[in-house]
Design an enzyme around this catalytic site. Structure first.
Site, PDB file in Angstrom:
ATOM      1  N   THR A   1       0.861  -1.193   0.054  1.00 30.20           N
ATOM      2  CA  THR A   1       0.066   0.005   0.171  1.00 30.20           C
ATOM      3  C   THR A   1       0.914   1.332   0.122  1.00 30.20           C
ATOM      4  OG1 THR A   1      -1.707  -1.181   1.077  1.00 30.20           O
ATOM      5  CG2 THR A   1      -2.083   1.197   1.378  1.00 30.20           C
ATOM      6  N   GLY A   2       1.956   1.270   0.629  1.00 27.57           N
ATOM      7  CA  GLY A   2       2.732   2.388   0.781  1.00 27.57           C
ATOM      8  C   GLY A   2       3.430   2.661  -0.477  1.00 27.57           C
TER       9      GLY A   2
ATOM     10  N   TRP B   1       2.515   1.609  -3.151  1.00 28.27           N
ATOM     11  CA  TRP B   1       1.529   2.075  -4.273  1.00 28.27           C
ATOM     12  C   TRP B   1       1.445   3.497  -4.413  1.00 28.27           C
ATOM     13  CZ3 TRP B   1      -3.013   5.081  -4.617  1.00 28.27           C
ATOM     14  CH2 TRP B   1      -3.738   4.870  -5.941  1.00 28.27           C
ATOM     15  N   HIS B   2       1.683   4.216  -3.333  1.00 27.62           N
ATOM     16  CA  HIS B   2       1.619   5.861  -3.621  1.00 27.62           C
ATOM     17  C   HIS B   2       2.750   6.558  -4.243  1.00 27.62           C
ATOM     18  CE1 HIS B   2      -1.584   4.862  -0.554  1.00 27.62           C
ATOM     19  NE2 HIS B   2      -2.148   5.939  -0.796  1.00 27.62           N
ATOM     20  N   GLY B   3       3.908   5.748  -4.488  1.00 24.23           N
ATOM     21  CA  GLY B   3       4.688   6.223  -4.900  1.00 24.23           C
ATOM     22  C   GLY B   3       6.336   5.498  -4.867  1.00 24.23           C
TER      23      GLY B   3
END
Lengths: 462, 373
Positions: free
Chosen positions: A311-312, A314-316
């Protein structure tokens, strides 16, 4: 193209709506598909090819599935194709840099990230996996499938709409005046959130960030991170509201993406309210397939760690995002296994305070590119600043005070509750007030858009 | 009732979507915005390469914003809304009390200020000429009670003591504070422009004259007869309730035979006042016509003195008062002046040098390294 810009509001949207409603019903998905490609191509013409390829490949998988039946290897192949696209364009440079730091000598590709690729790739994956599992029928129309994947309202900043959520709507939807006006109201709310609130908090955040950290007072460091928290919430939820509103204008109902996340009493609850379609996606396609919580405790902890690191990033593609995700994973594990009982028994305000501080600290990791910078900010926030307050901090607090109060109230369910109460007591008045407020929000947002060189797009790294 | 409200909103939305594109097509483009005091973006040049790399889209967005129908109306609406939500600064201007706007500048790095001082000190010593530093305060230093509470600003009076300490003792520092502070109630700074009025410049000149031992003539200002002056800050924060100031213009200096050569344009003027600019939006350009890199003024004063003035635009309103005391005054604006200053000094026979700068601008000026080149 972004929703909060003049090309969209003055040319694209009127043209798209006119073409859509002038077209006969059977041609409408085609129109949507076409205008969505134009929407994407604006400012990003090269990567249209990538999106078209993604549409073609995932559609072809569906047809193949229909003819050959579900085969693990086929699914694996198409999942890998999707992940390879995402991996190459989003993570290759990051990976190469890190391997080089370990001694490799790889070329570091210098590619701009195709906007929205993380969103539409996840949507495509939801289709191929659900089709493989037999949860949805295979889409036989390339146009309908292209319409699903490229649909401009949710193309660049979500919500991540699972295919099964709109499969039925792609074929049988009924636009109506009531739904259209509901869409206008939602769009107006979203636009106002983005332009009148998020962008203003963004300015406050940037002016605090521009101060040299050694002269930043503790109060200013807190202001800075609160401003960022409000900016990203109103920006992101504003985009989602606009997406939902635009969806209604074209007869679609998309899933809700934000439900007052800052009112949560625990981090677990926060993530049930923040970017709900992303957490739902990870739960459905990663967490549960890994065994979810029906496994041994160590395995469960591993599952949470994996999901939240993913998830982390995925944000960049950067370590600070991985750290941000891992931080949340750690808090979720702690809440599940260590202080779950304590949190439940504690008074409500304790939970709110704990959750707010935990989330604000997370935004420090999220917004600071390097660990050193993040640690500096944390130090300033928690007593390490030269002074608790100074002229700069007090000036910003007073100058942005009313805006901060409006933002804090607007992030709770109070406005919606007040509105619901008014509608119950005086439905006529509420209808008119709603119309006037929506029109006012649109006009005032327009004034800010015409005027401002400041209209950042925060999701270019997602 | 509810249905009617819904229909009304729908009708509004359709107008909201169709009116701007129609107005774009029907109204012509503007080149300059009087409200904002700047040139507006024009329709961008089209090329397949620019379309392909996305830069055309960016230019088009700027174009659409700048040429939005009725733009100046929307600009005012936004400024009023910002003020309404309690913002204390808009577009780089602090919203002060009594209808005053103050310039809001980013805090310059302290080392830049120290470097600037070092460059000036070196110039003062190496030139061997008599040097005079005439500091100009910002309006905020004279009217701190009108500033929004806690507004961060450079402490100009403290900087001035640092300037004094850093420059060689031979440099004459003109103390303009007593004269300006005593005249606070007069129209010495524009309320909506960062500049001082010529009345403010006159009081500073009196302080200079006292130091130099000149007997300054008793002069009187007269109103220039223009509409109230709304300055550059009111273009940054175009609030509908701002009121302009009277624009005082002092009598022209006595010696005849003034010849002013503006190198940048090749023009020759016969007066330090460019009267045609009295009909322009920015009245301050009446003084010497605005910002140029080099202006050479020759007079028939016959004093044998030739001054070099390194300055920013605050000096423009003051220059007319200096004319009776010099045969030649050369004004150099380092923001625009490109040749080597040391060669320039060596070629010409100056008898003294002036530094006339606003203290805050001086502290953040990035052009002083040219002094030493």
């Amino acid at each position: 193209m972004v929703f909060s810009g003049l090309p969209f509001l003055c040319f694209f949207l009127p043209a798209a709506l006119a073409l859509y409603y002038l077209a006969p019903r059977r041609a409408r998905n085609g129109v949507l598909c076409l205008v969505s490609v134009v929407f994407y191509a604006w400012g990003e013409p090269v990567y249209v090819a990538l999106m078209l390829f993604s549409i073609a490949a995932n559609f072809a998988y569906g047809r193949c599935l229909e003819q050959r039946g579900p085969r693990r290897l086929d699914l694996l192949a198409i999942v890998l194709v999707n992940l390879a696209l995402l991996g190459f364009f989003k993570y290759a440079a990051f990976l190469a840099e890190n391997l080089n730091a370990l001694g490799a000598a790889l070329p570091v590709p210098d590619l701009p990230l195709p906007i929205g690729i993380s969103f539409y790739t996840f949507q495509a994956l939801s289709y191929v996996i659900d089709a493989y599992r037999g949860r949805c029928a295979v889409q036989r129309s390339l146009i309908d499938f292209g319409c699903y994947l490229a649909l401009f309202p949710q193309l660049i900043a979500g919500p991540i709409v699972r295919y099964i959520a709109v499969a039925e709507q792609l074929r049988h939807r009924r636009e109506s005046v009531a739904e259209f006006t509901a869409g206008i109201r939602l769009f107006a709310v979203g636009l106002a959130k983005k332009v009148l609130l998020a962008n203003q908090f963004g300015l406050l955040w940037e002016s605090c960030r521009a101060e040299p950290p050694d002269s930043l007072a503790g109060l200013a460091a807190w202001l800075c991170i609160v401003a960022f928290a409000l900016q990203i919430y109103f920006d992101f939820s504003g985009y989602s509201d606009m997406a939902l509103g635009l969806g209604h204008m074209f007869g679609f109902t998309f899933p809700l993406n934000f439900r007052y996340p800052y009112t949560a009493r625990s981090v677990t609850e926060f993530w049930r309210r923040w970017h709900m379609t992303l957490s739902a996606w990870f739960r459905e396609y990663v967490y549960i397939p890994l065994g979810g919580n029906r496994v041994s405790v160590p395995r469960h902890i591993l599952n949470i760690a994996v999901v939240w690191t993913l998830t982390g990033i995925w944000h960049g593609a950067a370590w600070n995002f991985a750290l941000w995700g891992a931080y949340f994973g750690l808090l979720l594990i702690l809440e599940k296994y260590v202080w779950a009982g304590g949190l439940e028994k504690a008074p409500a305000w304790c939970g709110h305070l704990y959750c707010l501080i935990a989330v604000l600290v997370s935004w420090v990791f999220f917004s600071c590119a390097s660990a050193g910078e993040a640690l500096t900010y944390l130090r300033l926030m928690f007593g390490g600043a030269a002074a608790w307050s100074n002229d700069f901090a007090l000036y910003q607090l007073i100058s942005s005070g009313p805006l901060l109060i409006a933002g804090a109230l607007g992030a709770t369910r109070l406005p919606a509750a007040a509105w619901a109460a008014l509608t119950r007591v005086r439905p006529g008045l509420s209808a008119w007030a709603g119309a006037v407020l929506a029109a006012g929000a649109l006009l005032l947002s327009l004034a800010y858009i015409v005027n401002s060189g400041y209209n950042p797009f925060l999701y270019f790294r997602f | 009732m509810e249905k009617f409200a819904s229909r009304a909103l729908l009708a509004f939305f359709l107008i909201f979507l169709t009116l701007p594109p129609a107005a774009y097509l029907l109204t012509g483009d503007q080149s300059f915005s009087e409200t904002e005091n700047r040139y507006l973006a024009q329709f961008p040049a089209w090329s397949p390469a620019r379309l392909w790399d996305g830069s055309l889209a960016l230019s088009l967005e700027t174009y659409l914003a700048d040429q939005f129908p009725g733009r100046s109306f929307w600009v005012r609406v936004k400024a009023a809304a910002d003020a309404g939500i309690g913002k204390r600064d808009i577009g780089g201007a602090y919203l002060g009390r009594n209808g005053r706007l103050f310039e809001k500048k980013d805090r310059p790095p302290p080392e830049l200020f120290r470097e600037n001082l070092a460059h000036l000190a070196r110039l003062a010593e190496s030139s061997g000429l008599a040097c005079t530093f005439l500091p100009v305060y910002s309006a905020a230093t004279l009217y701190p009670e009108d500033l929004p509470p806690y507004a961060p600003l450079l402490p100009e009076r403290r900087l001035l003591t640092e300037i004094r300490a850093a420059l060689p003792p031979a440099v004459l520092m003109v103390d303009t504070w007593p004269a300006l502070a005593a005249a606070r109630a007069e129209n010495i700074y524009f309320r909506t422009d960062h500049h001082w009025t010529q009345t403010g410049a006159y009081y500073a000149f009196r302080a200079l004259a006292a130091e130099k031992g000149w007997t300054a003539p008793e002069q009187e200002p007269r109103a220039a007869g223009t509409p109230p002056f709304l300055g550059a800050l009111s273009a940054q924060a175009p609030l509908p309730w701002l009121r302009g100031d009277e624009f005082p213009l002092w009598d022209e200096p006595a010696p005849v035979g003034i010849e002013i050569y503006v190198t940048d344009t090749g023009e020759t003027l016969s007066s330090p006042y460019v009267y045609v600019n009295l009909s322009k939006k920015d009245l301050y350009t009446v003084f010497l016509g605005g910002n140029y890199s080099e202006i050479v003024i020759r007079t028939a004063a016959n004093t044998g003195r030739r001054a070099l003035v390194l300055k920013d635009s605050f000096a423009h309103a003051l220059t007319p008062f200096l004319l009776p005391y010099y045969d030649e005054i050369t004004l150099i604006d380092l923001r625009y002046f490109r040749p080597s200053l040391s060669a320039y000094l060596a070629e010409r026979d100056f008898s003294e040098i002036y530094f006339i700068y606003n203290i805050t601008w001086f502290a953040g000026d990035k052009n002083f390294h040219r002094v030493s080149e």
